[in-house]
Design a protein around this motif. Structure first.
Motif, PDB file in Angstrom:
ATOM      1  N   ALA A 154      -5.322 -40.984  91.013  1.00 46.05           N
ATOM      2  CA  ALA A 154      -6.428 -40.312  90.313  1.00 46.05           C
ATOM      3  C   ALA A 154      -5.844 -39.353  89.286  1.00 46.05           C
ATOM      4  O   ALA A 154      -6.205 -38.173  89.231  1.00 46.05           O
ATOM      5  CB  ALA A 154      -7.319 -39.581  91.317  1.00 46.05           C
ATOM      6  N   HIS A 158     -12.896 -47.089  92.866  1.00 51.53           N
ATOM      7  CA  HIS A 158     -13.535 -46.149  91.938  1.00 51.53           C
ATOM      8  C   HIS A 158     -14.571 -45.298  92.652  1.00 51.53           C
ATOM      9  O   HIS A 158     -15.649 -45.783  93.006  1.00 51.53           O
ATOM     10  CB  HIS A 158     -14.174 -46.944  90.782  1.00 51.53           C
ATOM     11  N   PHE A 159     -14.215 -44.020  92.853  1.00 48.38           N
ATOM     12  CA  PHE A 159     -15.119 -43.053  93.480  1.00 48.38           C
ATOM     13  C   PHE A 159     -15.980 -42.413  92.396  1.00 48.38           C
ATOM     14  O   PHE A 159     -15.685 -42.490  91.220  1.00 48.38           O
ATOM     15  CB  PHE A 159     -14.308 -41.943  94.176  1.00 48.38           C
ATOM     16  N   PHE A 218       0.303 -35.814  95.333  1.00 48.67           N
ATOM     17  CA  PHE A 218       1.328 -35.483  94.325  1.00 48.67           C
ATOM     18  C   PHE A 218       0.646 -35.234  92.989  1.00 48.67           C
ATOM     19  O   PHE A 218      -0.260 -35.981  92.591  1.00 48.67           O
ATOM     20  CB  PHE A 218       2.339 -36.627  94.153  1.00 48.67           C
ATOM     21  N   ASP A 219       1.066 -34.193  92.296  1.00 46.93           N
ATOM     22  CA  ASP A 219       0.591 -33.932  90.925  1.00 46.93           C
ATOM     23  C   ASP A 219       1.780 -33.458  90.109  1.00 46.93           C
ATOM     24  O   ASP A 219       2.650 -32.749  90.623  1.00 46.93           O
ATOM     25  CB  ASP A 219      -0.509 -32.857  90.943  1.00 46.93           C
ATOM     26  N   VAL A 220       1.807 -33.840  88.817  1.00 48.40           N
ATOM     27  CA  VAL A 220       2.911 -33.360  87.966  1.00 48.40           C
ATOM     28  C   VAL A 220       2.827 -31.859  87.735  1.00 48.40           C
ATOM     29  O   VAL A 220       3.834 -31.242  87.397  1.00 48.40           O
ATOM     30  CB  VAL A 220       2.940 -34.014  86.548  1.00 48.40           C
ATOM     31  N   GLN A 259      -1.670 -27.215  90.284  1.00 50.46           N
ATOM     32  CA  GLN A 259      -2.925 -27.886  90.648  1.00 50.46           C
ATOM     33  C   GLN A 259      -3.166 -27.822  92.162  1.00 50.46           C
ATOM     34  O   GLN A 259      -4.302 -27.939  92.612  1.00 50.46           O
ATOM     35  CB  GLN A 259      -2.890 -29.356  90.227  1.00 50.46           C
ATOM     36  N   ASN A 280      -8.241 -45.033  90.749  1.00 52.56           N
ATOM     37  CA  ASN A 280      -9.610 -44.522  90.668  1.00 52.56           C
ATOM     38  C   ASN A 280     -10.115 -44.536  89.223  1.00 52.56           C
ATOM     39  O   ASN A 280     -11.193 -44.011  88.938  1.00 52.56           O
ATOM     40  CB  ASN A 280      -9.615 -43.085  91.220  1.00 52.56           C
ATOM     41  N   SER A 281      -9.369 -45.155  88.321  1.00 56.63           N
ATOM     42  CA  SER A 281      -9.760 -45.113  86.908  1.00 56.63           C
ATOM     43  C   SER A 281     -11.176 -45.637  86.689  1.00 56.63           C
ATOM     44  O   SER A 281     -11.585 -46.630  87.272  1.00 56.63           O
ATOM     45  CB  SER A 281      -8.789 -45.960  86.083  1.00 56.63           C
ATOM     46  N   VAL A 323      -2.439 -39.591  94.122  1.00 57.41           N
ATOM     47  CA  VAL A 323      -1.675 -39.143  92.951  1.00 57.41           C
ATOM     48  C   VAL A 323      -2.644 -38.491  91.975  1.00 57.41           C
ATOM     49  O   VAL A 323      -3.573 -39.141  91.489  1.00 57.41           O
ATOM     50  CB  VAL A 323      -0.947 -40.328  92.280  1.00 57.41           C
ATOM     51  N   GLY A 376      -6.557 -33.306  90.531  1.00 55.61           N
ATOM     52  CA  GLY A 376      -7.598 -32.711  89.686  1.00 55.61           C
ATOM     53  C   GLY A 376      -8.968 -32.823  90.344  1.00 55.61           C
ATOM     54  O   GLY A 376      -9.085 -32.840  91.577  1.00 55.61           O
ATOM     55  N   ALA A 377      -9.993 -32.903  89.494  1.00 52.75           N
ATOM     56  CA  ALA A 377     -11.370 -32.917  89.994  1.00 52.75           C
ATOM     57  C   ALA A 377     -11.578 -34.027  91.027  1.00 52.75           C
ATOM     58  O   ALA A 377     -12.164 -33.796  92.095  1.00 52.75           O
ATOM     59  CB  ALA A 377     -12.332 -33.117  88.821  1.00 52.75           C
ATOM     60  N   VAL A 422       0.354 -43.076  81.066  1.00 52.39           N
ATOM     61  CA  VAL A 422       0.585 -42.219  82.247  1.00 52.39           C
ATOM     62  C   VAL A 422       0.459 -43.068  83.511  1.00 52.39           C
ATOM     63  O   VAL A 422       1.307 -43.046  84.410  1.00 52.39           O
ATOM     64  CB  VAL A 422      -0.434 -41.054  82.282  1.00 52.39           C
ATOM     65  N   LYS A 423      -0.596 -43.869  83.569  1.00 52.43           N
ATOM     66  CA  LYS A 423      -0.844 -44.662  84.779  1.00 52.43           C
ATOM     67  C   LYS A 423       0.205 -45.775  84.928  1.00 52.43           C
ATOM     68  O   LYS A 423       0.668 -46.050  86.036  1.00 52.43           O
ATOM     69  CB  LYS A 423      -2.264 -45.234  84.740  1.00 52.43           C
TER      70      LYS A 423
HETATM   71  N1  LIG Z   1     -14.219 -36.848  86.545  1.00 50.42           N
HETATM   72  C1  LIG Z   1     -15.019 -37.871  86.832  1.00 50.42           C
HETATM   73  O1  LIG Z   1     -16.252 -37.768  86.762  1.00 50.42           O
HETATM   74  C2  LIG Z   1     -14.422 -39.176  87.293  1.00 50.42           C
HETATM   75  C3  LIG Z   1     -15.207 -40.049  88.061  1.00 50.42           C
HETATM   76  C4  LIG Z   1     -14.644 -41.245  88.540  1.00 50.42           C
HETATM   77  C5  LIG Z   1     -13.329 -41.557  88.210  1.00 50.42           C
HETATM   78  N2  LIG Z   1     -12.595 -40.700  87.433  1.00 50.42           N
HETATM   79  C6  LIG Z   1     -11.196 -41.060  87.163  1.00 50.42           C
HETATM   80  O2  LIG Z   1     -10.350 -40.258  87.977  1.00 50.42           O
HETATM   81  C7  LIG Z   1      -9.114 -40.021  87.302  1.00 50.42           C
HETATM   82  C8  LIG Z   1      -8.833 -38.527  87.268  1.00 50.42           C
HETATM   83  O3  LIG Z   1      -9.903 -37.877  86.658  1.00 50.42           O
HETATM   84  P1  LIG Z   1     -10.185 -36.322  86.912  1.00 50.42           P
HETATM   85  O4  LIG Z   1     -11.542 -36.065  86.373  1.00 50.42           O
HETATM   86  O5  LIG Z   1      -9.836 -35.956  88.298  1.00 50.42           O
HETATM   87  O6  LIG Z   1      -9.105 -35.677  85.911  1.00 50.42           O
HETATM   88  P2  LIG Z   1      -8.440 -34.227  85.981  1.00 50.42           P
HETATM   89  O7  LIG Z   1      -7.997 -33.950  84.599  1.00 50.42           O
HETATM   90  O8  LIG Z   1      -9.325 -33.246  86.663  1.00 50.42           O
HETATM   91  O9  LIG Z   1      -7.147 -34.456  86.930  1.00 50.42           O
HETATM   92  C9  LIG Z   1      -6.090 -35.276  86.563  1.00 50.42           C
HETATM   93  C10 LIG Z   1      -4.847 -34.763  87.255  1.00 50.42           C
HETATM   94  O10 LIG Z   1      -3.787 -35.692  87.041  1.00 50.42           O
HETATM   95  C11 LIG Z   1      -2.589 -34.951  86.934  1.00 50.42           C
HETATM   96  N3  LIG Z   1      -1.567 -35.792  86.327  1.00 50.42           N
HETATM   97  C12 LIG Z   1      -1.356 -36.083  85.029  1.00 50.42           C
HETATM   98  N4  LIG Z   1      -0.286 -36.915  84.899  1.00 50.42           N
HETATM   99  C13 LIG Z   1       0.188 -37.137  86.145  1.00 50.42           C
HETATM  100  C14 LIG Z   1       1.274 -37.892  86.671  1.00 50.42           C
HETATM  101  N5  LIG Z   1       2.090 -38.579  85.864  1.00 50.42           N
HETATM  102  N6  LIG Z   1       1.462 -37.893  88.003  1.00 50.42           N
HETATM  103  C15 LIG Z   1       0.657 -37.181  88.817  1.00 50.42           C
HETATM  104  N7  LIG Z   1      -0.393 -36.445  88.389  1.00 50.42           N
HETATM  105  C16 LIG Z   1      -0.621 -36.433  87.064  1.00 50.42           C
HETATM  106  C17 LIG Z   1      -2.982 -33.726  86.133  1.00 50.42           C
HETATM  107  O11 LIG Z   1      -2.032 -32.676  86.284  1.00 50.42           O
HETATM  108  C18 LIG Z   1      -4.343 -33.412  86.731  1.00 50.42           C
HETATM  109  O12 LIG Z   1      -4.238 -32.502  87.809  1.00 50.42           O
HETATM  110  C19 LIG Z   1      -9.233 -40.669  85.911  1.00 50.42           C
HETATM  111  O13 LIG Z   1      -8.625 -41.943  85.983  1.00 50.42           O
HETATM  112  C20 LIG Z   1     -10.752 -40.831  85.726  1.00 50.42           C
HETATM  113  O14 LIG Z   1     -11.098 -41.970  84.962  1.00 50.42           O
HETATM  114  C21 LIG Z   1     -13.096 -39.502  86.990  1.00 50.42           C
END
Ligand SMILES: NC(=O)c1ccc[n+]([C@@H]2O[C@H](COP(=O)([O-])OP(=O)(O)OC[C@H]3O[C@@H](n4cnc5c(N)ncnc54)[C@H](O)[C@@H]3O)[C@@H](O)[C@H]2O)c1
Length: 290
Positions: A95, A146-147, A37-39, A43, A123-124, A14, A17-18, A102-103
């Motif tokens: 993720a 957690h990745f 799945f992404d909202v 993406q 993955n929070s 779910v 993103g990154a 949201v989560k």
């Molecule tokens: N970026 C990092 O370095 C990193 C490292 C480890 C863990 N994390 C964790 O990973 C998670 C995502 O981080 P990211 O950096 O990929 O963020 P990101 O902003 O790149 O991606 C988040 C994605 O979630 C989508 N989204 C928002 N609400 C949604 C919903 N209700 N249902 C489905 N999709 C939804 C967004 O459209 C977006 O594409 C966070 O919990 C963060 O704590 C991030």
């Protein structure tokens, strides 16, 4: 068969993103049928555009065969509806955006739509799974997975159990991480920052203290970490790499949870963030990236 003893064959990720994009590709590369799945449906194209050159690079370096790359893309699909994706999944890796509400909404829907055996993971980096237990209504099948960024390459996965996570769930998630080629570690109790961000935070705090006290320049502190401690990056370089907004956010989350002034965001980092200097991604943080 019910419960986590059932083998994991289908995974739902779910958030595309990154992190979600690379996590889903990891699962597909390891042979799992993976739905994402992404909202924001835009993406999906962005995720594919980011993944294609990465996998091409792995093929070029001889780390992946062309046909395995193609097979992985074929195992990856995008779903338009969260409930549809959940219905097929043996395990979910969430993720999505780092916001509690949201989560909680995602886990409430997953709890209702996923089959009874489905394991739910998040993955929070800052929200431990016990915050999602009530929403999911299946705390024993819930934990953090957690990745690290970039997920395709970083070997560590922190598996963090909440007080109700069952041993079988922990074992299944550890095993899944190994099957993705990772070296998982088990965090037996929920603490802010888990292991890696706590270690990183301790080093950063000391580095920021040395800089503020005028003991050494940031360049010399970074050089010391690289040449004396054999770290691949110094603490200031690492903060720029992670993103200073992310560094600040992690401190805020820890401070919010512990109330300990030692965990509060560092004013030097906050000032950079306020000036729009977020690190590599904005072209400037502690260092400049022309
Ligand atoms: N970026 C990092 O370095 C990193 C490292 C480890 C863990 N994390 C964790 O990973 C998670 C995502 O981080 P990211 O950096 O990929 O963020 P990101 O902003 O790149 O991606 C988040 C994605 O979630 C989508 N989204 C928002 N609400 C949604 C919903 N209700 N249902 C489905 N999709 C939804 C967004 O459209 C977006 O594409 C966070 O919990 C963060 O704590 C991030």
């Amino acid at each position: 068969m019910t419960g986590p003893e059932r083998p994991v064959e289908r995974i739902l990720v779910v958030g595309a993103g990154a992190m979600g994009s690379q996590i889903s590709m990891l699962c597909a590369l390891a042979g799992y049928r993976t739905e994402v799945f992404d909202v924001s449906p835009q993406q999906y194209e962005a995720a594919l555009q980011a993944l294609r050159p990465r996998l091409a690079g792995m093929v070029e370096k001889g780390r992946l065969r062309e046909e395995d790359s193609e097979a992985a893309f074929a195992r990856l699909s995008f779903v338009a509806d969260l409930d549809d994706g959940a219905q097929h999944a043996d395990l979910v890796i969430e993720a999505a955006t780092e916001r509690l509400e949201v989560k909680q909404d995602i886990f409430r829907r997953l709890g209702m739509a996923a089959p009874a055996h489905t394991i739910l993971t998040s993955n929070s980096s800052t929200l431990a799974s016990s915050h999602l237990a009530a929403a999911s209504e299946r705390p024993e099948l819930l934990c953090n997975m957690h990745f690290f960024n970039p997920a395709l390459h970083m070997e560590c996965v922190e598996v963090v159990r909440n007080p109700n996570t069952s041993d079988a769930t922990v074992e299944t998630v550890l095993q899944l991480a190994r099957s993705l080629g990772k070296k998982p570690v088990l965090v037996r109790r929920e603490v802010p920052g888990f292991i890696a961000n706590r270690l990183m935070g301790a080093l950063q705090k000391e580095a920021l203290g040395l800089l503020a006290a005028g003991v050494a320049t940031m360049e010399d502190i970074d050089t010391t970490a690289r040449t004396a401690l054999n770290h691949p990056m110094g603490p200031f370089e690492l903060m720029d790499f992670v993103g200073l907004d992310v560094v600040n956010f992690i401190s805020e989350a820890a401070y919010g949870e512990t109330g300990n002034p030692d965990d509060a965001p560092d004013p030097q980092v906050s000032a950079l963030v306020q000036a729009g200097k977020l690190g590599r991604k904005s072209g400037e943080g502690w260092y400049r990236y022309p």
